[in-house]
Motif scaffolding. Sequence first.
Motif, PDB file in Angstrom:
ATOM      1  N   VAL A 256     -39.741  -6.438  52.445  1.00  0.00           N
ATOM      2  CA  VAL A 256     -39.636  -6.071  51.029  1.00  0.00           C
ATOM      3  C   VAL A 256     -38.167  -5.883  50.642  1.00  0.00           C
TER       4      VAL A 256
ATOM      5  N   ASP B 148     -37.875  -2.525  41.817  1.00  0.00           N
ATOM      6  CA  ASP B 148     -37.830  -3.972  41.611  1.00  0.00           C
ATOM      7  C   ASP B 148     -37.269  -4.331  40.243  1.00  0.00           C
TER       8      ASP B 148
ATOM      9  N   PHE C 102     -45.183  -7.200  41.606  1.00  0.00           N
ATOM     10  CA  PHE C 102     -44.421  -6.717  42.759  1.00  0.00           C
ATOM     11  C   PHE C 102     -45.313  -5.958  43.740  1.00  0.00           C
ATOM     12  N   THR C 103     -46.282  -5.206  43.202  1.00  0.00           N
ATOM     13  CA  THR C 103     -47.176  -4.454  44.097  1.00  0.00           C
ATOM     14  C   THR C 103     -47.946  -5.402  44.995  1.00  0.00           C
TER      15      THR C 103
ATOM     16  N   LEU D  42     -36.119  -8.109  47.905  1.00  0.00           N
ATOM     17  CA  LEU D  42     -35.454  -7.518  46.734  1.00  0.00           C
ATOM     18  C   LEU D  42     -33.959  -7.802  46.753  1.00  0.00           C
TER      19      LEU D  42
ATOM     20  N   SER E  98     -45.526  -6.830  47.588  1.00  0.00           N
ATOM     21  CA  SER E  98     -45.095  -5.881  48.611  1.00  0.00           C
ATOM     22  C   SER E  98     -46.198  -5.529  49.590  1.00  0.00           C
ATOM     23  N   GLU E  99     -47.473  -5.615  49.144  1.00  0.00           N
ATOM     24  CA  GLU E  99     -48.581  -5.295  50.048  1.00  0.00           C
ATOM     25  C   GLU E  99     -48.684  -6.283  51.200  1.00  0.00           C
TER      26      GLU E  99
ATOM     27  N   PRO F 296     -42.000  -3.308  55.239  1.00  0.00           N
ATOM     28  CA  PRO F 296     -40.908  -2.674  54.491  1.00  0.00           C
ATOM     29  C   PRO F 296     -39.582  -3.423  54.619  1.00  0.00           C
TER      30      PRO F 296
END
Length: 733
Positions: free
Chosen positions: A487, A515, A475-476, A491, A479-480, A484
Motif C-alpha cells: 500500500v 490517499d 482505495f479501500t 501510494l 488496499s484490502e 501494508p
Amino acid sequence: MTRAQQLGVIIGLVIVAALMALRASDPQPLRQARELTFDEYQRLAPRRFESLPVKVIDIDEASLLEFGQWPWPRDRIAKLVDRLSDMGASAIAFDVLFAEPDRLSPRTVVRDVAGIDPALLAHLPDNDEIFARSIAGKPVVLGFGLSNEGDFRPAVKAGFAFTGESPAGAPPRMNGATPLRPEFEANAIGIGHISLNPGNPSAVVRTVPLFLSDGEQLYPNLALEALRVAQGASTYVLAGATNVPNTITLVKIGEFVVPVTSAGELWLYVTPDTAERYISARKVLANEGVSAETRAAIEGSIVFVGTSAAGLQDIRTTALGQNVPGVSLHAQTVEQILSGRFLSRPDWASGVEILAIAAMGILLVMLTTFVSPAVALVCGLLITVMALVASWLAFFYAGLLFDPLAPIVSGSITHFAATSFRFLVIDRERREVRRAFGHYLSPSLLYRIEHTRDALRLGGDDREITVMFVDVRNFTEISERLTPREVVLFLNTLLDALSRHVIANEGTLDKFIGDSIMAFWNAPVDVADHANKAVKAALGMRDTLVKLNENDAFGFGSEQKVGIGIGIHTGLACVGNMGAEARFNYSAVGDAVNIAARIESSCKEVSFDILVSDSSANMLPGYALLEAGALALKGKSTRTRLFAVAGDERLGASAEFAELKAIHAQLVEALRSRSASSRKLIRVAKLQAARLASGLPEFYRRISRRSEHFIDDTAVKNGGGALEKVPQSSLVP
C-alpha cells in the motif's frame, strides 16, 4: 540573531536601498558608464555590413574639386536629381538644408546689379525654379533642421495611425524648424528632420529619434521618410504601451516594423564604415556619362545625398568610435530596418537592474553577516561573471541591452561595507563572547549563542486562492488486496507522480491525507492565472495516470485500473503558519477549502474525474468545460455550479467540442424542463463524446441513468417521488 547582527543587516539594507535610489535617479556618470558598456558590446560584435539597396551619394572632396566649393548651384542639384531618377532610385533623400534662395542663381546675381531692366530678369533662369521643377513628381525627400528662432513648421507629407491615444508627447520636443523654400516644400513627396541626437550632450550618436513633436504633430526623420517613399506607403502606424500615455513601442512603415524606445528613438546598431556604402557625386554628374556599375548600384536603391568633406563639418562619432559623415547614419538607419537587426533596451530594463542590485545586495549582506565574507566574496564573483555573461548573451543573441555594471559596482560596495562592519563590530563581539565563555562552554554551545535566531510566528493572511483536492477512487478495495508495505509503495508511486504537476505549475503542496492530496495556488506568493495553472496541473495528472495504468506502474495487471477524482475551487481562504509554537505547518483554511473538498467528492456522483466550481470556470476562458450540476452547501442559500473539465484550450477550440457543447446546452435545458427529448439528446451527446475525452461517455451514461426517474411519464404523473434520491450535484433538477 544577535543585536550586532541585526544592526549589521539594517545598515547593509540601508546601503542597498541607497544604491537602489542612486540607480533609480540615474545620474550622468552612471549613464555614461552604461553607454560605454553598450558601445563596447558593439565593438566586440558589430552589425555585419550587407549589400542592401541603400547608397550614399557623397559630395566628397573629389566632387568639390571637380565642380567647385559648396554650396553648388541648384541647377546642378537638379541635374543630380534627374540623373538619380533616370537611373531608377526608389527614393532620393537630401541630408542638405534648402532654406535660403540660391545665391548663385543668374536671376539673383543680375538682380543685384544696378540699372538692370526688370523685364530682363523675367527671362533669366532661376535655379530654385529649376530645382523645384526637377523634384516635382519624383521620389524626393527633403530635410529640415531644428531652430530656436521663429515658429516655422514644415509640411507633413504622411498620415499617422495610432493604436490607442496619440503619442504626440513621447518624442523629443521641436520648438521650431529651419524654413524650406515654399516651392520645394510643395513639390517634395516627403519631408523629414535631419537631427541625429537633438538635446544629447554626447558626441556619440547611439540613438536616432524617428520622430520629433511640437506637442500636437509628429514629424518623421529623413531616413524614415525615405523608407516610406521608397515603398509608396502613405501612413505611419504607431503602437504605444497599454495604459501608458505618451509612449511609443513600435513603428510600422509599409512592410517593416521597428521596435523603438518609449520616446520613439531607434537604437543604432552600426557597421564599420565602408567604401561600399558610398558613391561619389562626381560619378553621377560625370559629363562623359554614368558607368554601368554606378547605374546598377543606384537602380532600386534608397539614396541619401550628403557630404563627407571635412570642411563642411557634418562628421559624427558612432558607437564603434569611428568618425563618419552624418548622412551615413541616416543610411545605416534604413539598412538596420531592412536587415531586421535591432537593438532594444526595454522600458523595464531599469527595473530589472534595480531589482538585481536589491537581490545581489541583500544576498551579500546576509552571507557576509551570517556565513562569512569569503563565501560572500566567492558568491559575489560568481554573480558578477553570471551578470556579465547574461548581459552579453542578451545582446549577442537577442539584441537586448542590459547594464551589468550597476549591479556589479553596487554589489562590490555592499560587500565592502558589510565586511567592514562585520570585522569592526560583529566579529569583535563574537571574539569577546569566546574570550568570556570559552573556558566554561563547549564549542557547540558557543556557536548557538553566537547564532541565536527568533522563532517563526504563528498566524495567517486572507487571500484569494485556488484549492485542489485529489482523491484515489476505490482505495479501500485496492488496499484490502495489498500488504501494508505494498500500500505504501502504491501510494508513493502515485502521489509522487501526481504531485509533480502541482510543483511544475507553481502550486503549493499543502499535505498528503492518506490517499488524497491537498494543494493550492496564489500563496504564499502571488501566482498569475492561478485557476488556469491549477487546471493545467489537473489535466497533467489525468495524462500521467493514463500512462501509469498503461505501463502497469502499480503492478495490478490489466484487470485493475486506478482512478482519481479532482475538485477545484477558487475563493477566499486564510493561509499561513498554523499549529502550535513548537510545531506548525503552512496551510490554508476556510470556505474555499471546504468547497473544493465537497467538489472532489461530487466526482463520484457525476462520474467524471475533474470538476471545477463556477468561480474557477469564470477564470478559464477557452477551456473545454461542460456544466455538470450544482452543489448544495450547508449554510449557503445558493448552489455552487459545477463544470466538468473535458480538456484544455486546444480541445475547447475544436469543431467537435463546439458541436458537443451545443448539444450539451440543449440537454441541460431539456433536463431542467423535464422534457422527454433529453433521451435523444443524451444518445447524440454520447456519440459525440465518444470522439473526444475518454471519460465523457460514462459522464453521459450517469446522466442517462439519473434522468430516467423523471423522464418517465408515469414517474412524472406520480409526482416525481424518485427525485428525492437524486444527488444534489447532478444535472438533474
